[in-house]
Design a protein around this motif. Structure first.
Motif, PDB file in Angstrom:
ATOM      1  N   GLN A 189       8.233  38.545  53.219  1.00  0.00           N
ATOM      2  CA  GLN A 189       7.942  38.239  51.816  1.00  0.00           C
ATOM      3  C   GLN A 189       6.442  38.050  51.602  1.00  0.00           C
ATOM      4  O   GLN A 189       5.884  38.522  50.603  1.00  0.00           O
ATOM      5  N   GLU A 241       3.825  40.318  49.290  1.00  0.00           N
ATOM      6  CA  GLU A 241       2.935  39.711  48.304  1.00  0.00           C
ATOM      7  C   GLU A 241       1.489  40.154  48.535  1.00  0.00           C
ATOM      8  O   GLU A 241       0.775  40.495  47.583  1.00  0.00           O
ATOM      9  N   GLU A 301       0.813  43.770  47.526  1.00  0.00           N
ATOM     10  CA  GLU A 301       0.682  43.959  46.084  1.00  0.00           C
ATOM     11  C   GLU A 301      -0.765  43.765  45.637  1.00  0.00           C
ATOM     12  O   GLU A 301      -1.163  44.273  44.588  1.00  0.00           O
ATOM     13  N   SER A 309      14.344  47.139  46.198  1.00  0.00           N
ATOM     14  CA  SER A 309      13.361  47.733  45.292  1.00  0.00           C
ATOM     15  C   SER A 309      11.937  47.221  45.490  1.00  0.00           C
ATOM     16  O   SER A 309      10.985  48.003  45.431  1.00  0.00           O
ATOM     17  N   LYS A 310      11.777  45.954  45.751  1.00  0.00           N
ATOM     18  CA  LYS A 310      10.411  45.438  45.931  1.00  0.00           C
ATOM     19  C   LYS A 310       9.769  46.050  47.168  1.00  0.00           C
ATOM     20  O   LYS A 310       8.629  46.513  47.123  1.00  0.00           O
ATOM     21  N   ARG A 359       9.109  49.769  46.540  1.00  0.00           N
ATOM     22  CA  ARG A 359       7.965  49.934  45.631  1.00  0.00           C
ATOM     23  C   ARG A 359       6.648  49.748  46.375  1.00  0.00           C
ATOM     24  O   ARG A 359       5.707  50.523  46.208  1.00  0.00           O
TER      25      ARG A 359
END
Length: 193
Positions: free
Chosen positions: A20, A24, A27, A103-104, A107
């Motif tokens: 996770q 982050e 991104e 999806s995250k 992506r």
């Protein structure tokens, strides 16, 4: 036995937190700019704990990608002897469900800061399946090997773009809608005669 199970839970939890945190960070910046210190600070995990499982950030990303890649290959293998050309819808439904459920990660891995080799591995494994189907059933796709390569490159580039667009908008269109659209585009765009 209970102590071992508890330890396994802690390890899974730690790896999930690291994943996770990596998502982050990806991104915000490219992988090459992410350090173990960045990752462990965000995850609030000791660097020694990180190094107990991974040799460096690239080893971590590789293992993470391998896990998703293996799950995708299992999804493909679940279709057994179905040819992609004859059972396109069935495969696409499963593929879009997998993408929606992850999806995250999808992506980010397919995005600008993701690892291009992950995308290339996915394209290669699907190509292998499509090529084997093409060899086995030329009635669905007439043409030369070279033409197959061009058509496959055309369709996969479009599919990757479509998937990136879908996940960037939060997968707001349903799996069924995306399956219908993709199947239509594939049929019109190059993989069928």
């Amino acid at each position: 036995m209970a102590a071992s199970n508890q330890e396994d839970k802690r390890i899974r939890r730690t790896k999930r937190i690291l994943e996770q945190s990596l998502m982050e960070l990806l991104e915000q910046k490219p992988l090459k700019d992410i350090t173990v210190r960045d990752l462990t600070t965000l995850a609030d995990i000791n660097r020694g704990t990180f190094y107990a499982y991974y040799s460096d950030i690239y080893d971590f990303v590789q293992k993470l990608e391998d896990g998703y890649f293996e799950r995708f290959v299992e999804l493909m293998n679940a279709h057994g002897d179905e040819t992609v050309f004859r059972q396109t819808r069935s495969f696409l439904l499963d593929m879009f469900t997998f993408i929606q459920n992850n999806s995250k990660v999808v992506r980010i891995l397919l995005g600008e800061n993701g690892d291009g080799s992950f995308r290339e591995k996915l394209i290669a494994v699907v190509r292998e399946k499509c090529h084997a189907d093409w060899i086995a059933d030329k009635s669905e796709f007439a043409g030369t090997e070279k033409e197959f390569d061009y058509r496959y490159a055309f369709v996969t580039s479009g599919c990757i773009g479509l998937i990136r667009e879908w996940v960037s908008h939060g997968c707001t269109d349903s799996v069924s809608e995306m399956t219908d659209l993709t199947e239509k585009l594939i049929r019109q765009g190059g993989m069928s005669t």
